[in-house]
Design an enzyme around this catalytic site. Structure first.
Site, PDB file in Angstrom:
ATOM      1  N   ARG A  48       0.803  -1.224   0.000  1.00  0.00           N
ATOM      2  CA  ARG A  48       0.000   0.000   0.000  1.00  0.00           C
ATOM      3  C   ARG A  48       0.838   1.277   0.000  1.00  0.00           C
ATOM      4  O   ARG A  48       0.340   2.360  -0.264  1.00  0.00           O
ATOM      5  CB  ARG A  48      -0.960  -0.006   1.201  1.00  0.00           C
ATOM      6  CG  ARG A  48      -2.121  -0.964   1.020  1.00  0.00           C
ATOM      7  CD  ARG A  48      -2.810  -1.292   2.326  1.00  0.00           C
ATOM      8  NE  ARG A  48      -2.053  -2.250   3.124  1.00  0.00           N
ATOM      9  CZ  ARG A  48      -2.446  -2.714   4.305  1.00  0.00           C
ATOM     10  NH1 ARG A  48      -3.573  -2.284   4.840  1.00  0.00           N
ATOM     11  NH2 ARG A  48      -1.703  -3.589   4.970  1.00  0.00           N
ATOM     12  N   GLY A  88       2.180 -14.952   5.198  1.00  0.00           N
ATOM     13  CA  GLY A  88       1.301 -14.403   6.234  1.00  0.00           C
ATOM     14  C   GLY A  88       1.938 -14.371   7.613  1.00  0.00           C
ATOM     15  O   GLY A  88       2.980 -14.976   7.859  1.00  0.00           O
ATOM     16  N   GLU A 130     -10.697 -10.008  10.663  1.00  0.00           N
ATOM     17  CA  GLU A 130      -9.985  -9.123   9.733  1.00  0.00           C
ATOM     18  C   GLU A 130     -10.980  -8.246   8.986  1.00  0.00           C
ATOM     19  O   GLU A 130     -12.107  -8.672   8.686  1.00  0.00           O
ATOM     20  CB  GLU A 130      -9.147  -9.951   8.749  1.00  0.00           C
ATOM     21  CG  GLU A 130      -7.888 -10.536   9.353  1.00  0.00           C
ATOM     22  CD  GLU A 130      -7.010  -9.487  10.007  1.00  0.00           C
ATOM     23  OE1 GLU A 130      -6.566  -8.556   9.313  1.00  0.00           O
ATOM     24  OE2 GLU A 130      -6.785  -9.566  11.236  1.00  0.00           O
ATOM     25  N   LYS A 134      35.653  24.055   4.824  1.00  0.00           N
ATOM     26  CA  LYS A 134      35.725  22.585   4.754  1.00  0.00           C
ATOM     27  C   LYS A 134      37.040  22.114   5.334  1.00  0.00           C
ATOM     28  O   LYS A 134      38.089  22.670   4.996  1.00  0.00           O
ATOM     29  CB  LYS A 134      35.596  22.137   3.298  1.00  0.00           C
ATOM     30  CG  LYS A 134      35.521  20.638   3.157  1.00  0.00           C
ATOM     31  CD  LYS A 134      36.287  20.092   1.961  1.00  0.00           C
ATOM     32  CE  LYS A 134      37.770  20.145   2.170  1.00  0.00           C
ATOM     33  NZ  LYS A 134      38.537  19.382   1.165  1.00  0.00           N
ATOM     34  N   TYR A 191      36.145  31.094   0.650  1.00  0.00           N
ATOM     35  CA  TYR A 191      36.219  29.642   0.695  1.00  0.00           C
ATOM     36  C   TYR A 191      37.501  29.251   1.412  1.00  0.00           C
ATOM     37  O   TYR A 191      38.608  29.594   0.975  1.00  0.00           O
ATOM     38  CB  TYR A 191      36.205  29.018  -0.712  1.00  0.00           C
ATOM     39  CG  TYR A 191      36.486  27.533  -0.626  1.00  0.00           C
ATOM     40  CD1 TYR A 191      35.612  26.689   0.056  1.00  0.00           C
ATOM     41  CD2 TYR A 191      37.638  26.984  -1.180  1.00  0.00           C
ATOM     42  CE1 TYR A 191      35.881  25.334   0.187  1.00  0.00           C
ATOM     43  CE2 TYR A 191      37.912  25.624  -1.058  1.00  0.00           C
ATOM     44  CZ  TYR A 191      37.025  24.806  -0.364  1.00  0.00           C
ATOM     45  OH  TYR A 191      37.294  23.477  -0.227  1.00  0.00           O
ATOM     46  N   ASN A 231      42.836  37.589  10.673  1.00  0.00           N
ATOM     47  CA  ASN A 231      41.682  38.148   9.974  1.00  0.00           C
ATOM     48  C   ASN A 231      41.732  37.761   8.501  1.00  0.00           C
ATOM     49  O   ASN A 231      42.713  38.028   7.814  1.00  0.00           O
ATOM     50  CB  ASN A 231      41.672  39.668  10.103  1.00  0.00           C
ATOM     51  CG  ASN A 231      40.384  40.243   9.525  1.00  0.00           C
ATOM     52  OD1 ASN A 231      39.367  40.320  10.197  1.00  0.00           O
ATOM     53  ND2 ASN A 231      40.442  40.621   8.253  1.00  0.00           N
ATOM     54  N   TYR A 286      42.770  22.885  -4.576  1.00  0.00           N
ATOM     55  CA  TYR A 286      42.645  21.758  -5.509  1.00  0.00           C
ATOM     56  C   TYR A 286      43.358  22.102  -6.806  1.00  0.00           C
ATOM     57  O   TYR A 286      43.114  23.149  -7.399  1.00  0.00           O
ATOM     58  CB  TYR A 286      41.150  21.523  -5.761  1.00  0.00           C
ATOM     59  CG  TYR A 286      40.829  20.297  -6.571  1.00  0.00           C
ATOM     60  CD1 TYR A 286      41.376  19.057  -6.254  1.00  0.00           C
ATOM     61  CD2 TYR A 286      39.953  20.374  -7.652  1.00  0.00           C
ATOM     62  CE1 TYR A 286      41.065  17.932  -6.990  1.00  0.00           C
ATOM     63  CE2 TYR A 286      39.634  19.251  -8.390  1.00  0.00           C
ATOM     64  CZ  TYR A 286      40.184  18.032  -8.062  1.00  0.00           C
ATOM     65  OH  TYR A 286      39.876  16.921  -8.787  1.00  0.00           O
ATOM     66  N   ARG A 319      50.410  41.376  -7.428  1.00  0.00           N
ATOM     67  CA  ARG A 319      49.351  41.858  -8.322  1.00  0.00           C
ATOM     68  C   ARG A 319      49.955  42.868  -9.272  1.00  0.00           C
ATOM     69  O   ARG A 319      51.046  43.390  -9.017  1.00  0.00           O
ATOM     70  CB  ARG A 319      48.226  42.492  -7.507  1.00  0.00           C
ATOM     71  CG  ARG A 319      48.664  43.720  -6.777  1.00  0.00           C
ATOM     72  CD  ARG A 319      47.579  44.300  -5.895  1.00  0.00           C
ATOM     73  NE  ARG A 319      48.068  45.504  -5.229  1.00  0.00           N
ATOM     74  CZ  ARG A 319      47.707  45.878  -4.023  1.00  0.00           C
ATOM     75  NH1 ARG A 319      46.885  45.135  -3.325  1.00  0.00           N
ATOM     76  NH2 ARG A 319      48.170  46.993  -3.510  1.00  0.00           N
TER      77      ARG A 319
END
Ligand code: UD1
Ligand code: CA
Length: 507
Positions: free
Chosen positions: A18, A81, A157, A354, A369, A380, A390, A443
Site C-alpha cells: 500500500r 502471512g 480481519e 571545509k 572559501y 583576519n 585543488y 598583483r
C-alpha cells in the site's frame, strides 16, 4: 528489567504494497529512523532472551539495520502471512516460554507498553494477550470480538467483517504476548482460507479460545502507539508524532523552541538548557548543542557539536563540524566535513569552510572559501579570500599563522604558508610562502592616465558616437516610420549647428 524466559519476535518480512514503494515498508523512515529500528529499540530494554526479526522482502537490507542493534534475522521466504512468519521463527525461538510479537510497522510502541503487556499476560496466566486500541475510525484493522466475560473470542480481519462486526471499534494492534507451548499446536492448524491465501496469526486467537484457553486483551492507554504505517499518509502522521515527542522531551530539559511544529529534531540529538531554537530549524543525526546557544531560523545542523553560547545565524548549513564556546557563524554560512572553530572564532555571510581549523578569535566575515586550511589565533581573513586547495587532481593544505591579515580578494594557491604576523595585500594571488611579519603582495601595478576619459569623450562626440547620437539612431532603426522631430523644435541655434556638423562629417 530481565525477561530471560521471553523472546521478542518482530514481523518485518512483508513488502508493504500500500506504500507503492520499491523499498520494504519497515525500511521507510519516520522520526529520523527506519520503522524497524524504532521497534527493535523499543524492545531492547526488556532484556529478553533474544530479539528475532523476521525478514523476507529486501531481507539483507533489513538485516543490516537490525543486526548492529543485537537482533537476529530469520528469513521467511516466501511470505505466507503473519501466522506463517511465526512458524518460520519456531526453530530460532527454541525453548523460550513466552513470545512478545510486534509488527515491524508499528514504530510508536513504547517499552513500558511492552512490559505492561507481558506483566498482564503472566498475571492472567493467559495463552495469548492482545494489545488493543479503541479507535474512532477502526477501518483497515482487525476487530476484537469479546465474549460475555470480557475475554477475547476472535479477531475478525477487515475483509471478513460483516455489518455488525464492522461497527466494533476496538482493534487489533498486531502486538501480542503468547505462551508458546499453547501457540505452536494452533499454528499448525491454520488454513489459508482468506482473500490473500495466507496463514493469519489472528486466526490462532479463535483456535485458542475454542480450545478453552484464556485469551486476554489489554487496551492501550494511548491509541496512537499502535498506529501502523500502511500508507504514506500514515507514515507522515507517525513522523509527526515522533517529532512532537522529541520536541516535548527537549523542551522539558529546558530548551526554548519557537513555533515548535516547524522544528525537526532527530532522536539522538542532545541540547543544553537555555538554548533557543527559532522556527524552521533542523537538528539531525548525532548533533550535540551546549547551553545558552541560539540556533536561528532556517539553519540545518547534521552530526555537529556545538559548545556553549554559540550563535548560528539564519540559514546556515553545517555538517560534521565542531564549534567551540562563544563562536558565531552566518547568516548563510556553509560549514562542512570537519570544519573546526575554536573559541570565539567567527564566520560571516557566504563563507564556506571545509576540513579547516580556525583557531581562537579568527574572523572570516565575508564571501570566502577556506578548505584544507589551518588558521592561527586572531587572524583576519578579508572578504573574498579563496584557498585554492585543488590543483585538478589533488588537495593541498594552506597554513596561515597567528595574527595574520589577509587582504580582500586574495587567492592563496596551496600548498602555501603565511607566517605569523604577516600581511597579504588585497587582490594578491599568493603562490609562494610569505615569511613571518612580511608583506606579501602579488598583483599588477596600477598606473593612472590623466585626462584619458575626457579625450575619449571628445573623440566619440566628433565621430557621432556620443551617447545621445547613438540613442537617436537606435530609435530610428527600431521604428523606421517614426517621424523626425518637427522642424520648429530643431531650429534652436545649437541643434542647427550640430546638424551642420553632422552633414559635413558625413560628406
Ligand atoms: C495486521 C493484522 C490486523 C491488525 C493490523 C494492525 C493480520 C492478518 N492482521 O494487518 O489484525 O489490525 O496488523 O496493524 O495479522 N509480515 C511478515 N510476514 C508475512 C506477512 C506480514 O513478516 O508473511 C509482517 C509485515 O512486514 C508487517 C506485519 O507482519 O510488518 C503486519 O503485516 P501487515 O500486512 O501490515 O498486516 P495488516 O494488514 O496491517
Ligand atoms: Ca500493518
Amino acid at each position: 528489567m530481565r525477561n530471560n524466559d521471553c523472546v521478542v519476535v518482530v514481523l518485518a518480512a512483508g513488502k508493504g504494497t500500500r506504500l507503492k514503494s520499491q523499498r520494504a515498508k519497515v525500511l521507510h523512515r519516520a522520526g529520523g529512523r527506519s520503522l524497524v529500528e524504532h521497534v527493535v529499540r523499543a524492545a531492547m530494554p526488556l532484556k529478553a532472551r533474544a530479539i528475532h526479526v523476521i525478514v523476507g522482502y529486501q531481507a539483507e537490507d533489513v538485516a543490516a539495520v537490525v543486526e548492529p542493534l543485537g537482533a537476529g534475522a530469520v528469513l521467511q521466504q516466501p511470505q505466507n502471512g503473519t501466522g506463517h512468519a511465526m512458524l518460520v521463527a519456531r526453530r530460532a525461538i527454541g525453548r523460550a516460554k513466552y513470545a512478545i510479537v510486534i509488527p515491524g510497522d508499528a514504530p510508536l510502541v513504547r517499552t513500558e507498553t511492552l512490559a505492561n503487556l507481558l506483566r498482564a499476560h503472566r498475571a492472567g496466566k493467559a495463552a495469548a494477550t492482545i494489545l488493543t486500541a479503541v479507535l474512532a475510525d477502526p477501518t483497515g484493522y482487525g476487530r476484537i470480538l469479546r465474549r460475555g466475560d470480557g475475554r477475547v473470542a476472535a479477531i475478525v480481519e477487515e475483509k471478513s467483517t460483516d455489518e455488525e462486526t464492522r461497527q466494533i471499534n476496538e482493534v487489533n494492534s498486531s502486538l501480542y504476548c503468547f505462551t508458546l507451548e499453547k501457540l505452536w499446536p494452533c499454528l499448525t492448524k491454520l488454513r489459508p482460507d482468506n482473500v490473500h491465501k495466507e496463514l493469519y496469526l489472528t486466526d490462532a486467537i479463535a483456535l485458542l479460545n475454542q480450545q478453552g484457553e484464556t485469551v486476554l486483551a489489554e487496551v492501550s492507554p494511548d491509541p496512537h502507539e499502535i498506529l501502523g504505517c500502511n500508507t504514506r499518509a500514515e507514515l507522515a502522521e507517525v513522523d509527526r508524532l515522533f517529532r512532537a515527542r522529541k520536541r516535548a522531551a527537549v523542551m522539558d530539559a529546558g530548551v526554548t523552541i519557537y513555533l515548535p511544529q516547524t522544528v525537526l529534531i532527530d532522536p539522538e540529538v542532545e541540547i543544553g538548557p537555555d538554548t533557543i531554537i527559532e522556527p524552521c530549524v533542523q537538528l539531525l543525526g548525532r548533533t550535540r548543542i551546549g547551553a545558552r546557544c541560539t540556533i536561528r531560523t532556517g539553519s540545518i545542523l547534521t552530526d555537529t557539536v556545538l559548545g556553549d553560547n554559540v550563535v548560528v545565524k539564519p540559514h546556515c548549513l553545517i555538517s560534521a563540524s565542531r564549534l567551540a564556546d562563544g563562536t558565531a557563524v552566518g547568516p548563510f554560512a556553509h560549514l562542512r566535513d570537519g570544519a573546526t572553530l575554536l573559541a570565539r572564532a567567527r564566520v560571516g555571510n557566504f563563507v564556506e569552510v571545509k576540513k579547516s581549523v580556525l583557531a581562537e578569535g579568527v574572523k572570516a566575515m565575508h564571501l570566502s572559501y577556506l578548505g584544507d586550511a589551518r588558521i592561527g589565533a586572531k587572524t583576519n581573513i578579508g572578504a573574498g579570500t579563496i584557498t585554492c586547495n585543488y590543483d585538478g587532481t589533488q588537495k593541498h593544505p594552506t597554513v596561515i599563522g597567528k595574527r595574520v591579515f589577509i587582504g580582500s580578494d586574495s587567492a592563496l594557491v596551496a600548498p602555501v604558508r603565511i607566517g605569523d604576523g604577516a600581511y597579504v595585500a588585497a587582490g594578491s594571488t599568493i603562490t609562494e610562502n610569505v615569511p613571518a611579519d612580511a608583506l606579501g603582495i602579488a598583483r599588477g601595478r596600477q598606473s593612472n592616465k590623466p585626462g584619458w576619459v575626457r579625450a575619449r569623450r571628445r573623440q566619440a562626440a566628433a565621430a557621432g558616437r556620443s551617447k545621445p547620437a547613438q540613442k537617436r539612431r537606435r530609435a530610428q532603426r527600431s521604428n523606421p516610420t517614426r517621424k523626425r522631430r518637427p522642424a520648429a523644435k530643431r531650429s534652436r541655434p545649437r541643434a542647427k549647428k550640430r546638424a551642420a556638423r553632422r552633414r559635413k562629417s558625413r560628406r
